[in-house]
Scaffold this motif. Structure first.
Motif, mmCIF file in Angstrom:
data_model
loop_
_atom_site.group_PDB
_atom_site.id
_atom_site.type_symbol
_atom_site.label_atom_id
_atom_site.label_comp_id
_atom_site.label_asym_id
_atom_site.label_seq_id
_atom_site.Cartn_x
_atom_site.Cartn_y
_atom_site.Cartn_z
ATOM 1 N N ASP A 35 -6.575 6.981 -5.889
ATOM 2 C CA ASP A 35 -6.582 5.541 -5.674
ATOM 3 C C ASP A 35 -6.078 4.960 -6.980
ATOM 4 O O ASP A 35 -6.587 5.285 -8.057
ATOM 5 C CB ASP A 35 -7.990 5.036 -5.353
ATOM 6 N N GLY A 52 -4.381 5.501 -2.069
ATOM 7 C CA GLY A 52 -4.210 4.057 -2.004
ATOM 8 C C GLY A 52 -3.541 3.521 -3.248
ATOM 9 O O GLY A 52 -3.817 3.972 -4.355
ATOM 10 N N ARG A 54 -2.567 -0.211 -5.177
ATOM 11 C CA ARG A 54 -2.553 -1.667 -5.349
ATOM 12 C C ARG A 54 -1.653 -1.923 -6.538
ATOM 13 O O ARG A 54 -1.936 -1.464 -7.642
ATOM 14 C CB ARG A 54 -3.948 -2.204 -5.632
ATOM 15 N N GLU A 65 1.934 8.694 1.377
ATOM 16 C CA GLU A 65 1.060 8.575 2.547
ATOM 17 C C GLU A 65 -0.240 7.937 2.100
ATOM 18 O O GLU A 65 -0.877 8.396 1.171
ATOM 19 C CB GLU A 65 0.772 9.957 3.136
ATOM 20 N N GLY A 66 -0.594 6.825 2.745
ATOM 21 C CA GLY A 66 -1.830 6.150 2.408
ATOM 22 C C GLY A 66 -1.741 4.667 2.684
ATOM 23 O O GLY A 66 -0.864 4.198 3.380
ATOM 24 N N LYS A 67 -2.668 3.920 2.076
ATOM 25 C CA LYS A 67 -2.698 2.463 2.222
ATOM 26 C C LYS A 67 -2.107 1.832 0.977
ATOM 27 O O LYS A 67 -2.311 2.328 -0.131
ATOM 28 C CB LYS A 67 -4.115 1.972 2.430
ATOM 29 N N GLN A 69 -1.145 -2.055 -1.000
ATOM 30 C CA GLN A 69 -1.130 -3.506 -1.138
ATOM 31 C C GLN A 69 -0.247 -3.782 -2.343
ATOM 32 O O GLN A 69 -0.574 -3.389 -3.472
ATOM 33 C CB GLN A 69 -2.536 -4.042 -1.364
#
Length: 74
Positions: A35, A52, A54, A65-67, A69
């Motif tokens: 993350d 993830g 950000r 691959e992931g989330k 923002q």
């Protein structure tokens, strides 16, 4: 030094697992499972990122691959 003047590189053949916060610039050319919070993230052609992100700017040339923002994705 400007805000983006500090850079961390995960080199080809290297791997990192964990959490990174408040980084300026990160370049991933190896494998990263994390993350991540950074101003700018670059995943190179040989880079492999799972997790993830950000970030303000995210540049993806390799595997992601992931989330995510982000303010801007290239």
């Amino acid at each position: 030094m400007d805000k983006l003047g500090s850079k961390t590189i995960i080199g080809a053949g290297a791997s990192f697992t964990g959490k990174v916060t408040n980084a300026c610039v990160i370049e991933v050319n190896g494998k990263m499972n994390a993350d991540l919070t950074a101003d700018k993230v670059t995943i190179g052609e040989a880079g492999h990122f799972d997790g993830g992100i950000r970030g303000g700017i995210v540049v993806v040339s390799g595997h992601y691959e992931g989330k995510m923002q982000a303010g801007s994705v290239w």
